[in-house]
Design a protein around this motif. Sequence first.
Motif, PDB file in Angstrom:
ATOM      1  N   PRO A 131       0.814  -1.215   0.000  1.00  0.00           N
ATOM      2  CA  PRO A 131       0.000   0.000   0.000  1.00  0.00           C
ATOM      3  C   PRO A 131       0.848   1.266   0.000  1.00  0.00           C
ATOM      4  O   PRO A 131       1.906   1.327   0.622  1.00  0.00           O
ATOM      5  N   ALA A 132       0.371   2.268  -0.722  1.00  0.00           N
ATOM      6  CA  ALA A 132       1.071   3.542  -0.835  1.00  0.00           C
ATOM      7  C   ALA A 132       0.057   4.609  -1.198  1.00  0.00           C
ATOM      8  O   ALA A 132      -1.091   4.310  -1.552  1.00  0.00           O
ATOM      9  N   SER A 133       0.478   5.859  -1.130  1.00  0.00           N
ATOM     10  CA  SER A 133      -0.394   6.944  -1.566  1.00  0.00           C
ATOM     11  C   SER A 133      -0.062   7.399  -2.981  1.00  0.00           C
ATOM     12  O   SER A 133      -0.828   8.147  -3.594  1.00  0.00           O
ATOM     13  N   LEU A 134       1.078   6.920  -3.520  1.00  0.00           N
ATOM     14  CA  LEU A 134       1.443   7.202  -4.893  1.00  0.00           C
ATOM     15  C   LEU A 134       1.986   5.927  -5.528  1.00  0.00           C
ATOM     16  O   LEU A 134       2.910   5.302  -4.995  1.00  0.00           O
ATOM     17  N   TYR A 135       1.401   5.554  -6.656  1.00  0.00           N
ATOM     18  CA  TYR A 135       1.885   4.407  -7.419  1.00  0.00           C
ATOM     19  C   TYR A 135       2.456   4.920  -8.734  1.00  0.00           C
ATOM     20  O   TYR A 135       1.800   5.697  -9.437  1.00  0.00           O
ATOM     21  N   VAL A 136       3.662   4.486  -9.048  1.00  0.00           N
ATOM     22  CA  VAL A 136       4.278   4.814 -10.334  1.00  0.00           C
ATOM     23  C   VAL A 136       4.400   3.508 -11.097  1.00  0.00           C
ATOM     24  O   VAL A 136       4.978   2.534 -10.608  1.00  0.00           O
ATOM     25  N   MET A 137       3.838   3.482 -12.315  1.00  0.00           N
ATOM     26  CA  MET A 137       3.701   2.247 -13.076  1.00  0.00           C
ATOM     27  C   MET A 137       4.382   2.419 -14.428  1.00  0.00           C
ATOM     28  O   MET A 137       3.759   2.776 -15.430  1.00  0.00           O
ATOM     29  N   PRO A 138       5.710   2.184 -14.482  1.00  0.00           N
ATOM     30  CA  PRO A 138       6.453   2.398 -15.723  1.00  0.00           C
ATOM     31  C   PRO A 138       5.995   1.471 -16.835  1.00  0.00           C
ATOM     32  O   PRO A 138       5.534   0.357 -16.602  1.00  0.00           O
ATOM     33  N   GLY A 139       6.170   1.949 -18.062  1.00  0.00           N
ATOM     34  CA  GLY A 139       5.804   1.169 -19.233  1.00  0.00           C
ATOM     35  C   GLY A 139       5.818   2.068 -20.449  1.00  0.00           C
ATOM     36  O   GLY A 139       6.372   3.179 -20.417  1.00  0.00           O
ATOM     37  N   THR A 140       5.217   1.609 -21.517  1.00  0.00           N
ATOM     38  CA  THR A 140       5.112   2.437 -22.711  1.00  0.00           C
ATOM     39  C   THR A 140       4.472   3.772 -22.379  1.00  0.00           C
ATOM     40  O   THR A 140       4.919   4.834 -22.827  1.00  0.00           O
ATOM     41  N   HIS A 141       3.415   3.714 -21.566  1.00  0.00           N
ATOM     42  CA  HIS A 141       2.741   4.906 -21.063  1.00  0.00           C
ATOM     43  C   HIS A 141       2.752   4.808 -19.540  1.00  0.00           C
ATOM     44  O   HIS A 141       1.954   4.093 -18.950  1.00  0.00           O
ATOM     45  N   CYS A 142       3.671   5.522 -18.909  1.00  0.00           N
ATOM     46  CA  CYS A 142       3.835   5.428 -17.455  1.00  0.00           C
ATOM     47  C   CYS A 142       2.682   6.132 -16.747  1.00  0.00           C
ATOM     48  O   CYS A 142       2.316   7.260 -17.094  1.00  0.00           O
ATOM     49  N   LYS A 143       2.110   5.437 -15.745  1.00  0.00           N
ATOM     50  CA  LYS A 143       1.021   6.002 -14.958  1.00  0.00           C
ATOM     51  C   LYS A 143       1.543   6.459 -13.590  1.00  0.00           C
ATOM     52  O   LYS A 143       2.282   5.724 -12.928  1.00  0.00           O
ATOM     53  N   TRP A 144       1.141   7.647 -13.194  1.00  0.00           N
ATOM     54  CA  TRP A 144       1.382   8.164 -11.844  1.00  0.00           C
ATOM     55  C   TRP A 144       0.021   8.275 -11.181  1.00  0.00           C
ATOM     56  O   TRP A 144      -0.822   9.076 -11.606  1.00  0.00           O
ATOM     57  N   VAL A 145      -0.212   7.454 -10.169  1.00  0.00           N
ATOM     58  CA  VAL A 145      -1.557   7.252  -9.630  1.00  0.00           C
ATOM     59  C   VAL A 145      -1.611   7.691  -8.170  1.00  0.00           C
ATOM     60  O   VAL A 145      -0.854   7.199  -7.323  1.00  0.00           O
ATOM     61  N   GLN A 146      -2.519   8.609  -7.876  1.00  0.00           N
ATOM     62  CA  GLN A 146      -2.737   9.075  -6.510  1.00  0.00           C
ATOM     63  C   GLN A 146      -3.842   8.238  -5.880  1.00  0.00           C
ATOM     64  O   GLN A 146      -4.895   8.003  -6.492  1.00  0.00           O
ATOM     65  N   ALA A 147      -3.598   7.748  -4.664  1.00  0.00           N
ATOM     66  CA  ALA A 147      -4.561   6.874  -3.988  1.00  0.00           C
ATOM     67  C   ALA A 147      -4.624   7.212  -2.509  1.00  0.00           C
ATOM     68  O   ALA A 147      -3.728   7.846  -1.952  1.00  0.00           O
ATOM     69  N   ASP A 148      -5.732   6.755  -1.886  1.00  0.00           N
ATOM     70  CA  ASP A 148      -5.761   6.728  -0.427  1.00  0.00           C
ATOM     71  C   ASP A 148      -5.911   5.270  -0.021  1.00  0.00           C
ATOM     72  O   ASP A 148      -5.637   4.371  -0.814  1.00  0.00           O
ATOM     73  N   SER A 149      -6.356   5.007   1.185  1.00  0.00           N
ATOM     74  CA  SER A 149      -6.380   3.626   1.665  1.00  0.00           C
ATOM     75  C   SER A 149      -7.383   2.743   0.935  1.00  0.00           C
ATOM     76  O   SER A 149      -7.297   1.518   1.012  1.00  0.00           O
ATOM     77  N   ALA A 150      -8.314   3.331   0.219  1.00  0.00           N
ATOM     78  CA  ALA A 150      -9.346   2.524  -0.438  1.00  0.00           C
ATOM     79  C   ALA A 150      -9.678   2.978  -1.848  1.00  0.00           C
ATOM     80  O   ALA A 150     -10.269   2.218  -2.610  1.00  0.00           O
ATOM     81  N   HIS A 151      -9.311   4.208  -2.230  1.00  0.00           N
ATOM     82  CA  HIS A 151      -9.751   4.785  -3.490  1.00  0.00           C
ATOM     83  C   HIS A 151      -8.575   5.091  -4.423  1.00  0.00           C
ATOM     84  O   HIS A 151      -7.477   5.418  -3.969  1.00  0.00           O
ATOM     85  N   ILE A 152      -8.846   5.022  -5.724  1.00  0.00           N
ATOM     86  CA  ILE A 152      -7.999   5.684  -6.707  1.00  0.00           C
ATOM     87  C   ILE A 152      -8.574   7.071  -6.900  1.00  0.00           C
ATOM     88  O   ILE A 152      -9.738   7.234  -7.293  1.00  0.00           O
ATOM     89  N   VAL A 153      -7.773   8.083  -6.619  1.00  0.00           N
ATOM     90  CA  VAL A 153      -8.260   9.456  -6.594  1.00  0.00           C
ATOM     91  C   VAL A 153      -7.993  10.174  -7.911  1.00  0.00           C
ATOM     92  O   VAL A 153      -8.843  10.911  -8.422  1.00  0.00           O
ATOM     93  N   ASP A 154      -6.800   9.951  -8.493  1.00  0.00           N
ATOM     94  CA  ASP A 154      -6.413  10.680  -9.687  1.00  0.00           C
ATOM     95  C   ASP A 154      -5.240   9.952 -10.328  1.00  0.00           C
ATOM     96  O   ASP A 154      -4.546   9.172  -9.673  1.00  0.00           O
ATOM     97  N   PHE A 155      -5.012  10.184 -11.615  1.00  0.00           N
ATOM     98  CA  PHE A 155      -3.794   9.686 -12.237  1.00  0.00           C
ATOM     99  C   PHE A 155      -3.449  10.500 -13.469  1.00  0.00           C
ATOM    100  O   PHE A 155      -4.302  11.168 -14.064  1.00  0.00           O
ATOM    101  N   HIS A 156      -2.168  10.448 -13.816  1.00  0.00           N
ATOM    102  CA  HIS A 156      -1.640  11.110 -15.008  1.00  0.00           C
ATOM    103  C   HIS A 156      -0.817  10.094 -15.792  1.00  0.00           C
ATOM    104  O   HIS A 156      -0.236   9.179 -15.218  1.00  0.00           O
ATOM    105  N   THR A 157      -0.758  10.283 -17.091  1.00  0.00           N
ATOM    106  CA  THR A 157      -0.026   9.384 -17.975  1.00  0.00           C
ATOM    107  C   THR A 157       1.104  10.150 -18.651  1.00  0.00           C
ATOM    108  O   THR A 157       0.898  11.259 -19.143  1.00  0.00           O
TER     109      THR A 157
END
Length: 291
Positions: A131-157
């Motif tokens: 668990p984290a409050s920021l997930y970074v998901m590298p790949g062809t299109h890298c996702k930067w995902v803002q989360a709290d303990s239960a929700h996905i709040v926002d993300f950028h590609t």
Amino acid sequence: MTSRYIAVDWGSTNLRAWLIEQDRCQASRQSEAGVTRLNGKSPQSVLAEITHGWRDSATPVVMAGMVGSNVGWKNVPYLTLPVRLDTIGEQLTPVDDNVLIVPGLCVRREENHNVMRGEETQLIGALALAPASLYVMPGTHCKWVQADSAHIVDFHTVMTGELHAVLLRHSLIGAGLPEQQPSPAAFSAGLARGLATPALLPELFTVRAAHILGSLAPEAVSEFLSGLLIGAEVATMRERFSPQPITLVGGEALTNRYQQALAAVGYQATVLAGDTAFQAGIRSIVNAMAN
């Protein structure tokens, strides 16, 4: 709990499947029959091939990725953020007998329009495993995902991986280069440049000029460019996110590069393998289906 099921990660260019029994992976298969490479075959026949010998009528197949896009098996609606991760599995779309597709996620705001397919399933698993409050998901299109303990709040590609490929294959930066070789030193040099000068447009042509003038080995251009792009990405995106717990989700080679880049700006990140996160996400969805 469903004791036997099949998890499928079906992207644009590749297809991976895992046979799960009693929460353990019993077998795995992969294919280059991504949804843009079906070569005239139907999705049903491709799925039958890759799951041959695994399925009976009682074995559910849960799929995620571009298989649910407008170029896939069926265009499955996106769920609009914010979304509770534990509700994603309640909104699966059936496409065949006991075959279901996980919905993607989207952001619909004037300042941010974004979509993802497949990463939402990894996020479900990552929330449980790292668990984290920021997930970074590298790949062809890298996702930067803002989360709290239960929700996905926002993300950028960020299209870092695709831009790297396009510049090497279809621009002067890659023209006339020899076969590219691994070079940690060139990557680190490019990373330092990208972190220091994230405004990329004035920097890109210098990559070509550097190897023409002898300052950069021609066989190390790919590595330097990778460092430059990842450095610029991290320098730009850290302006949007304050230091916080970060989990990197993806393949080992790319997560190592992003971990190095994040460490250079003082961010420590936990690393979680993308396949591990995906399987854990599907497991959560399947277990919720059985309850």
